[in-house]
Enzyme design. Structure first.
Site, PDB file in Angstrom:
ATOM      1  N   ASN A  60     -20.033   1.886 -26.218  1.00  0.00           N
ATOM      2  CA  ASN A  60     -20.877   2.407 -27.353  1.00  0.00           C
ATOM      3  C   ASN A  60     -20.285   3.295 -27.959  1.00  0.00           C
ATOM      4  O   ASN A  60     -20.443   3.689 -29.011  1.00  0.00           O
ATOM      5  CB  ASN A  60     -22.256   3.221 -26.173  1.00  0.00           C
ATOM      6  N   LYS A  76     -16.821 -35.258 -37.447  1.00  0.00           N
ATOM      7  CA  LYS A  76     -17.842 -34.752 -38.758  1.00  0.00           C
ATOM      8  C   LYS A  76     -18.496 -36.099 -38.662  1.00  0.00           C
ATOM      9  O   LYS A  76     -18.599 -37.231 -38.904  1.00  0.00           O
ATOM     10  CB  LYS A  76     -17.455 -34.442 -39.773  1.00  0.00           C
ATOM     11  N   LYS A  98     -20.723 -32.067 -38.201  1.00  0.00           N
ATOM     12  CA  LYS A  98     -20.998 -32.044 -37.509  1.00  0.00           C
ATOM     13  C   LYS A  98     -22.395 -31.799 -36.627  1.00  0.00           C
ATOM     14  O   LYS A  98     -22.899 -31.447 -35.120  1.00  0.00           O
ATOM     15  CB  LYS A  98     -20.742 -30.752 -37.239  1.00  0.00           C
ATOM     16  N   LYS A 101     -13.066 -34.066 -30.693  1.00  0.00           N
ATOM     17  CA  LYS A 101     -14.212 -32.354 -30.106  1.00  0.00           C
ATOM     18  C   LYS A 101     -14.858 -32.869 -30.254  1.00  0.00           C
ATOM     19  O   LYS A 101     -15.662 -33.317 -31.796  1.00  0.00           O
ATOM     20  CB  LYS A 101     -13.157 -31.631 -30.994  1.00  0.00           C
ATOM     21  N   ASP A 158     -18.244 -30.260 -32.153  1.00  0.00           N
ATOM     22  CA  ASP A 158     -18.162 -29.160 -33.561  1.00  0.00           C
ATOM     23  C   ASP A 158     -18.694 -28.641 -31.668  1.00  0.00           C
ATOM     24  O   ASP A 158     -19.828 -28.283 -30.853  1.00  0.00           O
ATOM     25  CB  ASP A 158     -19.020 -29.394 -34.186  1.00  0.00           C
ATOM     26  N   GLU A 159     -18.394 -26.975 -32.054  1.00  0.00           N
ATOM     27  CA  GLU A 159     -18.808 -25.399 -31.122  1.00  0.00           C
ATOM     28  C   GLU A 159     -20.181 -25.653 -31.986  1.00  0.00           C
ATOM     29  O   GLU A 159     -20.929 -25.479 -30.716  1.00  0.00           O
ATOM     30  CB  GLU A 159     -18.277 -24.542 -31.684  1.00  0.00           C
ATOM     31  N   HIS A 213     -13.681 -22.652 -27.618  1.00  0.00           N
ATOM     32  CA  HIS A 213     -13.871 -22.519 -29.114  1.00  0.00           C
ATOM     33  C   HIS A 213     -13.808 -20.782 -29.495  1.00  0.00           C
ATOM     34  O   HIS A 213     -14.813 -20.238 -29.003  1.00  0.00           O
ATOM     35  CB  HIS A 213     -14.677 -23.832 -29.904  1.00  0.00           C
ATOM     36  N   ARG A 214     -13.789 -20.449 -30.567  1.00  0.00           N
ATOM     37  CA  ARG A 214     -13.814 -19.496 -30.704  1.00  0.00           C
ATOM     38  C   ARG A 214     -15.013 -18.983 -31.339  1.00  0.00           C
ATOM     39  O   ARG A 214     -15.372 -17.725 -32.357  1.00  0.00           O
ATOM     40  CB  ARG A 214     -12.808 -18.299 -31.168  1.00  0.00           C
ATOM     41  N   HIS A 224      -8.945 -21.517 -30.064  1.00  0.00           N
ATOM     42  CA  HIS A 224      -8.814 -22.261 -31.822  1.00  0.00           C
ATOM     43  C   HIS A 224      -7.791 -21.088 -31.680  1.00  0.00           C
ATOM     44  O   HIS A 224      -8.374 -20.080 -31.700  1.00  0.00           O
ATOM     45  CB  HIS A 224      -9.961 -22.342 -32.565  1.00  0.00           C
TER      46      HIS A 224
END
Length: 475
Positions: free
Chosen positions: A123, A175, A177, A201, A203-204, A294-295, A327
């Protein structure tokens, strides 16, 4: 009640509001080895003194509230309160300060990033007395970091599992994605792995959508992995994204991946949450799965220079929560990342002991003791011409991930993978021979392209592609 009658409130308790700095600003305080230390970039409202602003941060992120309460007398505030122990101006900024706050270890639940962040970045970030607030860095003492499992396996164990040494690992995000069927998705995975990549990979964004349900994707990707392994003689992997709407569903997907015998799964740790991430990391260690992180959503938190939280803090939190890859920007690609800042948190991910170095944004010396390291992943807008710089910047213990830089090859997916593998092997060989990749990198790529038509075609396609924008987050 008689005027002479004494109550609990009238004995040792004075109601009302008092300045935070009277209790929480303690410049004489000597920090302890067990304290969690935080460096906040504080922008106070006009008229609020730096000491009051720093003390307010310490108070509102630990034991304080807006008014004096009589229950303060039922505990030892001196033992539990956060303390603002130092304040320094930010060079070049008129009304901005770095406030250093020490938190006693007893404020935090063991092994819980969730609880740690609920206090330190809770907070207080909406506090009206502050125009903006940013957590720049965090010192996690060994006494606290040892309560975390950390990465499921770490860098050395991963290399041993893959039997790959002496070079960065190569990856590719499939891709487009979104929109591919599971079978076509698996085909792209196979072609990239057969061409020479170590990993492909999800994709996220890919979880379990109507066009491709997770179980179908997992099965076709596993088939692609085994076929590519049989043809190349190398161990391959695909980051199967286990991120889901519930922790139970996430673990179910990880269990299915383990049953398929694949080496690695993936999680979006910020959108999925630290509690879910830690649970998945524990499962992965217990069951021999690597964990790619992944971020997604990080830039919402870390991109603004004055407010939020720097990615170096999120990187430390991930190392504690658990992940084998994360990443980390590219420096040279399409995504945000200034070189010194990026290398600062890359070291925080990989190394055991990192000295304080303000030139790289590291405010505190960090000792991870024996916690395994995390491989940084460079991904986003990179192609073969970037390979020398990426090899020089990130070194061997990294994953270089080319999505469009593989699948955008004019001859197809497998030739795109070949081009990247040839470029990487050429750069590693040149470096090992003592050549300076920073100066001779383009020449190294040109020489290699003379005997690799796949690399020559890639060089021609991407020779003019650059992403030249000023980084938002600089020292």
């Amino acid at each position: 009640m008689s005027p002479k009658t004494e109550t609990k409130a009238s004995v040792g308790f004075k109601a009302g509001v008092k300045d935070y700095r009277l209790t929480y600003y303690t410049p004489e305080y000597q920090t302890k080895d067990t304290d969690i230390l935080a460096a906040f970039r504080v922008t106070p409202q006009p008229g609020v003194p730096p000491e009051e602003a720093g003390a307010a941060v310490a108070a509102e992120s630990s034991t304080g509230t807006w008014t004096t309460v009589w229950t303060d007398g039922l505990t030892s505030l001196d033992r539990y309160k956060g303390r603002c122990y130092d304040i320094e101006p930010v060079p070049g900024e008129e009304n901005q300060f770095i406030a250093y706050v020490a938190y006693p270890l007893d404020l935090f639940e063991e092994g819980s990033v969730t609880n740690m962040f609920t206090s330190i970045v809770g907070n207080v970030f909406g506090f009206k007395a502050l125009r903006a607030l940013r957590l720049e860095d965090l010192r996690v003492p060994p006494a606290y970091s040892k309560t975390f499992q950390g990465p499921p396996h770490g860098i050395q164990v991963e290399r041993d599992k893959l039997n790959k040494y002496g070079r960065p690992l190569l990856g590719c995000t499939i891709k487009p994605k979104l929109g591919l069927s599971a079978k076509n998705y698996g085909r792209a995975v196979y072609e990239c792995l057969r061409g020479g990549l170590d990993f492909t990979k999800d994709d996220e964004n890919v979880n379990s959508q109507p066009f491709m349900r997770w179980r179908d994707r997992f099965c076709f990707c596993a088939e692609a992995i085994y076929k590519a392994q049989a043809e190349t003689g190398e161990i391959k992997g695909h980051y199967l994204n286990a991120t889901a709407g519930t922790c139970e569903e996430m673990i179910k997907r990880a269990v299915f991946a383990r049953e398929l015998g694949v080496p690695i799964v993936m999680h979006d740790y910020l959108t999925g949450g630290f509690t879910a991430n830690t649970s998945l990391a524990h499962y992965c260690r217990d069951n021999g799965l690597l964990l790619h992180i992944h971020r997604a959503m990080h830039a919402v938190i870390d991109r603004q220079r004055n407010h939020g939280m720097h990615f170096r803090v999120l990187a430390k939190a991930l190392r504690m929560s658990g992940g084998d890859h994360i990443h980390a920007g590219t420096v040279v690609g399409k995504l945000e990342g200034e070189r010194d800042v990026t290398l600062g948190f890359v070291d925080l991910l990989r190394d055991d002991f990192i000295e304080r170095d303000r030139s790289r944004g590291i405010y505190f010396t960090q000792d991870w003791v024996s916690m395994p390291g995390v491989l940084p992943v460079a991904s986003g807008g990179i192609h073969v011409w970037h390979m020398p710089a990426l090899t020089e910047i990130f070194g061997d213990d990294s994953v270089l991930q080319f999505g469009g830089g593989t699948l955008g090859h004019p001859w197809g997916n497998a030739p795109g993978a070949v081009a990247n593998r040839v470029a990487l092997e050429a750069c590693v060989q040149a470096r090992n021979e003592g050549r300076d990749l920073a100066r001779e990198g383009n020449e190294v790529i040109r020489e290699a392209s003379k005997w690799s038509p796949e690399l020559a075609a890639a060089c021609e396609v991407w020779k003019e592609i650059k992403f030249e924008f000023e980084a938002m987050d600089v020292l």
